[in-house]
Write an enzyme that holds these catalytic residues in place. Structure first.
Site, mmCIF file in Angstrom:
data_model
loop_
_atom_site.group_PDB
_atom_site.id
_atom_site.type_symbol
_atom_site.label_atom_id
_atom_site.label_comp_id
_atom_site.label_asym_id
_atom_site.label_seq_id
_atom_site.Cartn_x
_atom_site.Cartn_y
_atom_site.Cartn_z
ATOM 1 N N THR A 125 0.835 -1.202 0.000
ATOM 2 C CA THR A 125 0.000 0.000 0.000
ATOM 3 C C THR A 125 0.868 1.250 0.000
ATOM 4 O O THR A 125 2.002 1.227 0.511
ATOM 5 C CB THR A 125 -0.910 -0.003 1.252
ATOM 6 O OG1 THR A 125 -1.414 1.317 1.477
ATOM 7 C CG2 THR A 125 -0.158 -0.412 2.513
ATOM 8 N N ASP A 126 0.318 2.342 -0.519
ATOM 9 C CA ASP A 126 1.055 3.621 -0.471
ATOM 10 C C ASP A 126 1.229 4.100 0.974
ATOM 11 O O ASP A 126 2.067 4.968 1.243
ATOM 12 C CB ASP A 126 0.361 4.691 -1.326
ATOM 13 C CG ASP A 126 -1.062 5.032 -0.878
ATOM 14 O OD1 ASP A 126 -1.586 4.366 0.042
ATOM 15 O OD2 ASP A 126 -1.647 5.971 -1.455
ATOM 16 N N GLU A 127 0.429 3.533 1.907
ATOM 17 C CA GLU A 127 0.502 4.013 3.292
ATOM 18 C C GLU A 127 1.846 3.720 3.946
ATOM 19 O O GLU A 127 2.187 4.314 4.967
ATOM 20 C CB GLU A 127 -0.646 3.422 4.123
ATOM 21 C CG GLU A 127 -1.982 3.825 3.548
ATOM 22 C CD GLU A 127 -3.177 3.552 4.433
ATOM 23 O OE1 GLU A 127 -3.035 3.526 5.660
ATOM 24 O OE2 GLU A 127 -4.265 3.364 3.866
ATOM 25 N N TYR A 150 -1.290 -0.487 11.248
ATOM 26 C CA TYR A 150 -1.572 -1.165 9.963
ATOM 27 C C TYR A 150 -0.434 -0.927 8.975
ATOM 28 O O TYR A 150 0.139 -1.878 8.425
ATOM 29 C CB TYR A 150 -2.902 -0.655 9.370
ATOM 30 C CG TYR A 150 -3.045 -0.952 7.891
ATOM 31 C CD1 TYR A 150 -3.147 -2.259 7.425
ATOM 32 C CD2 TYR A 150 -3.069 0.087 6.941
ATOM 33 C CE1 TYR A 150 -3.264 -2.536 6.060
ATOM 34 C CE2 TYR A 150 -3.185 -0.180 5.579
ATOM 35 C CZ TYR A 150 -3.281 -1.493 5.146
ATOM 36 O OH TYR A 150 -3.385 -1.768 3.795
ATOM 37 N N LYS A 154 2.366 -3.508 7.253
ATOM 38 C CA LYS A 154 2.538 -3.697 5.806
ATOM 39 C C LYS A 154 3.983 -3.378 5.398
ATOM 40 O O LYS A 154 4.555 -4.051 4.543
ATOM 41 C CB LYS A 154 1.559 -2.801 5.028
ATOM 42 C CG LYS A 154 0.086 -3.159 5.179
ATOM 43 C CD LYS A 154 -0.284 -4.524 4.619
ATOM 44 C CE LYS A 154 -0.244 -4.580 3.110
ATOM 45 N NZ LYS A 154 -0.719 -5.897 2.591
ATOM 46 N N GLY A 275 -2.755 10.039 14.724
ATOM 47 C CA GLY A 275 -1.713 9.722 13.728
ATOM 48 C C GLY A 275 -2.231 9.771 12.297
ATOM 49 O O GLY A 275 -1.659 9.144 11.403
HETATM 50 P P1 NAD Z 1 -10.115 -6.783 2.921
HETATM 51 O O1 NAD Z 1 -9.988 -6.454 4.365
HETATM 52 O O2 NAD Z 1 -11.372 -6.461 2.187
HETATM 53 O O3 NAD Z 1 -9.874 -8.360 2.691
HETATM 54 C C1 NAD Z 1 -8.840 -9.057 3.336
HETATM 55 C C2 NAD Z 1 -9.058 -10.545 3.055
HETATM 56 O O4 NAD Z 1 -7.983 -11.283 3.672
HETATM 57 C C3 NAD Z 1 -10.364 -11.101 3.628
HETATM 58 O O5 NAD Z 1 -10.995 -11.938 2.702
HETATM 59 C C4 NAD Z 1 -9.906 -11.912 4.853
HETATM 60 O O6 NAD Z 1 -10.766 -12.994 5.161
HETATM 61 C C5 NAD Z 1 -8.540 -12.379 4.388
HETATM 62 N N1 NAD Z 1 -7.639 -12.687 5.509
HETATM 63 C C6 NAD Z 1 -7.366 -11.925 6.603
HETATM 64 N N2 NAD Z 1 -6.500 -12.555 7.425
HETATM 65 C C7 NAD Z 1 -6.204 -13.731 6.813
HETATM 66 C C8 NAD Z 1 -5.344 -14.810 7.156
HETATM 67 N N3 NAD Z 1 -4.636 -14.815 8.290
HETATM 68 N N4 NAD Z 1 -5.255 -15.859 6.300
HETATM 69 C C9 NAD Z 1 -5.977 -15.887 5.146
HETATM 70 N N5 NAD Z 1 -6.808 -14.891 4.786
HETATM 71 C C10 NAD Z 1 -6.915 -13.831 5.604
HETATM 72 O O7 NAD Z 1 -8.845 -6.110 2.236
HETATM 73 P P2 NAD Z 1 -8.695 -5.347 0.835
HETATM 74 O O8 NAD Z 1 -9.125 -3.953 1.004
HETATM 75 O O9 NAD Z 1 -9.271 -6.187 -0.236
HETATM 76 O O10 NAD Z 1 -7.091 -5.331 0.712
HETATM 77 C C11 NAD Z 1 -6.413 -6.409 0.082
HETATM 78 C C12 NAD Z 1 -4.924 -6.108 0.083
HETATM 79 O O11 NAD Z 1 -4.682 -4.881 -0.612
HETATM 80 C C13 NAD Z 1 -4.324 -5.925 1.481
HETATM 81 O O12 NAD Z 1 -3.065 -6.534 1.510
HETATM 82 C C14 NAD Z 1 -4.210 -4.412 1.630
HETATM 83 O O13 NAD Z 1 -3.160 -4.070 2.507
HETATM 84 C C15 NAD Z 1 -3.939 -3.994 0.198
HETATM 85 N N6 NAD Z 1 -4.357 -2.635 -0.163
HETATM 86 C C16 NAD Z 1 -5.627 -2.215 0.104
HETATM 87 C C17 NAD Z 1 -6.025 -0.941 -0.292
HETATM 88 C C18 NAD Z 1 -7.437 -0.436 -0.045
HETATM 89 O O14 NAD Z 1 -7.721 0.737 -0.334
HETATM 90 N N7 NAD Z 1 -8.369 -1.264 0.432
HETATM 91 C C19 NAD Z 1 -5.118 -0.092 -0.942
HETATM 92 C C20 NAD Z 1 -3.818 -0.567 -1.200
HETATM 93 C C21 NAD Z 1 -3.478 -1.837 -0.812
HETATM 94 P P1 TYD Z 2 -10.044 4.737 5.154
HETATM 95 O O1 TYD Z 2 -11.108 4.351 4.193
HETATM 96 O O2 TYD Z 2 -10.061 4.151 6.522
HETATM 97 O O3 TYD Z 2 -8.653 4.483 4.421
HETATM 98 P P2 TYD Z 2 -7.152 4.887 4.903
HETATM 99 O O4 TYD Z 2 -7.175 5.430 6.264
HETATM 100 O O5 TYD Z 2 -6.472 3.574 4.838
HETATM 101 O O6 TYD Z 2 -6.678 5.882 3.891
HETATM 102 O O7 TYD Z 2 -10.079 6.320 5.322
HETATM 103 C C1 TYD Z 2 -9.949 7.188 4.210
HETATM 104 C C2 TYD Z 2 -9.978 8.600 4.733
HETATM 105 O O8 TYD Z 2 -11.274 8.884 5.298
HETATM 106 C C3 TYD Z 2 -8.991 8.863 5.865
HETATM 107 O O9 TYD Z 2 -8.534 10.205 5.760
HETATM 108 C C4 TYD Z 2 -9.832 8.706 7.133
HETATM 109 C C5 TYD Z 2 -11.182 9.218 6.687
HETATM 110 N N1 TYD Z 2 -12.382 8.621 7.320
HETATM 111 C C6 TYD Z 2 -13.399 9.446 7.808
HETATM 112 O O10 TYD Z 2 -13.298 10.690 7.759
HETATM 113 N N2 TYD Z 2 -14.509 8.855 8.350
HETATM 114 C C7 TYD Z 2 -14.651 7.506 8.428
HETATM 115 O O11 TYD Z 2 -15.683 7.032 8.956
HETATM 116 C C8 TYD Z 2 -13.590 6.667 7.910
HETATM 117 C C9 TYD Z 2 -13.709 5.172 7.984
HETATM 118 C C10 TYD Z 2 -12.486 7.263 7.352
#
Ligand code: NAD
Ligand code: TYD
Length: 346
Positions: A125-127, A150, A154, A275
């Site tokens: 992730t970019d985070e 988190y 990562k 944070g």
């Molecule tokens: P999500 O939380 O929707 O899904 C996570 C999945 O992983 C779920 O199906 C869960 O059951 C499974 N899981 C969790 N722990 C597990 C374990 N111990 N063993 C097997 N399976 C397990 O997540 P997402 O938003 O789809 O993110 C997927 C990936 O992309 C992650 O690695 C996340 O860090 C990365 N990512 C997410 C975003 C975003 O905006 N959501 C952006 C950049 C990168």
């Molecule tokens: P989020 O979807 O949790 O993604 P990330 O923190 O991983 O970027 O949050 C996106 C942005 O929205 C972040 O600046 C936090 C903010 N946020 C709210 O303002 N209200 C909310 O209820 C949530 C979940 C996030």
């Protein structure tokens, strides 16, 4: 080619599984997922009968579970999406994040090394880069400087994956994408919290001043980039993925309210996240140059499609918004409100 996709029942993992089965006829997929609160097999209903697809319930942090998958299948490559993914939950309790994101990744790396896979794509992730000021964007060379448990977990996984490349020659490729949105996203992240609350005329919680900036990408576009990482990524390299669509949280909430025809009065400012990273922005010129990849879905169109999906999948929402979800929401938001009220009295 048989690919082990972990976390394939989650939001982006399921988009990737559907994308591969739709576009790559020669691919077979084994989806290893623990089905935590975030995993949902409904996300894969449309592909569950595809003979090229197989689901295995298991934990990436269990060497027995991981070994069994590799012993039962000739896995050619791994794409590791499985993770604990919500920043607010990681602030509450970091331990599942360390277990799954770091130790789970280690477990997969070890087994992948032993089995001699041709590629290991670590979905990051970019985070991991931390927070930006008002200008500039993260490149692949930006320093790692995570802010939340988190993103620290990562970052730890990224460093470990790269160490497996440097030390043992495992062909690791890392992708770092910006914030995703789209169908099937669990309603704890910003976009689905806002859409599902607005549909119910409930308050839309915005942290702090609402001016934090995120770069929003439609999840299917991320999946397209992950496939290219698997096909064309060079071992030992990092690839940023982004859309260029930077928005403040206020802009996001107002656009959602506009598309749903709901009033701005639903917006409710709540106590800020500790944070809280101020701004993320991605320079993804490397994958544009090397793979000719660029994001094609503009934010308004992607958001309209996402809203339409939530509107027509009420049953999916209803199943998730069960008692565990309601107690999560109460913990996160009711307490947040109370703290805000207390801080106002001080
Ligand atoms: P999500 O939380 O929707 O899904 C996570 C999945 O992983 C779920 O199906 C869960 O059951 C499974 N899981 C969790 N722990 C597990 C374990 N111990 N063993 C097997 N399976 C397990 O997540 P997402 O938003 O789809 O993110 C997927 C990936 O992309 C992650 O690695 C996340 O860090 C990365 N990512 C997410 C975003 C975003 O905006 N959501 C952006 C950049 C990168
Ligand atoms: P989020 O979807 O949790 O993604 P990330 O923190 O991983 O970027 O949050 C996106 C942005 O929205 C972040 O600046 C936090 C903010 N946020 C709210 O303002 N209200 C909310 O209820 C949530 C979940 C996030």
């Amino acid at each position: 080619m048989k690919i082990l996709v972990t976390g394939g029942a989650g939001f982006i993992g399921s988009s990737f599984v559907r994308y591969l089965l739709r576009t790559q006829p020669g691919i077979e997929i084994v989806n290893l997922d623990l089905l935590t609160y975030a995993g949902n097999l409904r996300n894969l209903e449309t592909v569950s009968n595809d003979p090229r697809y197989q689901f295995v319930r298991g934990d990436i942090a269990s060497s027995n579970d991981v070994r069994a998958v590799f012993e039962g299948n000739r896995i050619d490559a791994v794409v590791n999406f499985a993770a604990e993914t919500h920043v607010d939950r990681s602030i509450e309790d970091a331990s599942p994040f360390i277990r799954t994101n770091i130790d789970g990744t280690r477990c997969l790396l070890q087994q992948a090394l032993q089995s001699g896979v041709s590629k290991f794509v670590q979905i990051s992730t970019d985070e991991v880069y931390g927070s930006l000021g008002p200008v500039g964007a993260f490149t692949e060379d930006s320093p790692i400087d995570p802010s939340s448990p988190y993103s620290a977990s990562k970052a730890g996984a990224d460093l470990l994956a790269m160490a497996f490349h440097k030390t043992y020659g495992l062909p690791v490729v890392i992708t770092r994408c910006s914030n995703n949105y789209g169908p099937c996203q669990f309603p704890e992240k910003l976009v689905p919290v806002l859409i599902t609350n607005a549909m119910d005329d409930k308050p839309l919680p915005i942290y702090g001043d609402g001016l934090n900036v995120r770069e929003w990408i439609f999840a299917d576009e991320h999946s397209r980039a992950v496939w290219l990482a698997l096909e064309r990524g060079k071992a030992g390299e990092v690839y940023n993925v982004g859309s260029g669509h930077e928005k403040t949280n206020i802009e996001v909430v107002k656009e959602i309210l506009r598309l749903l025809g709901k009033p701005d009065s639903l917006i409710k400012f709540v106590k800020d996240r500790p944070g809280h990273d101020r701004r993320y922005a991605i320079d993804c010129s490397k994958i544009t140059r090397e793979w000719n990849w660029s994001a094609e879905v503009d934010f308004a169109r992607g958001l309209a499609e996402t809203i339409e999906w939530y509107r027509t999948n009420q049953e999916w929402i209803r199943e998730i918004k069960n008692s565990a979800y309601l107690s999560y929401y109460d913990r996160m938001y009711t307490r947040r409100d109370q703290t805000l009220a207390w801080s106002k009295q001080d």
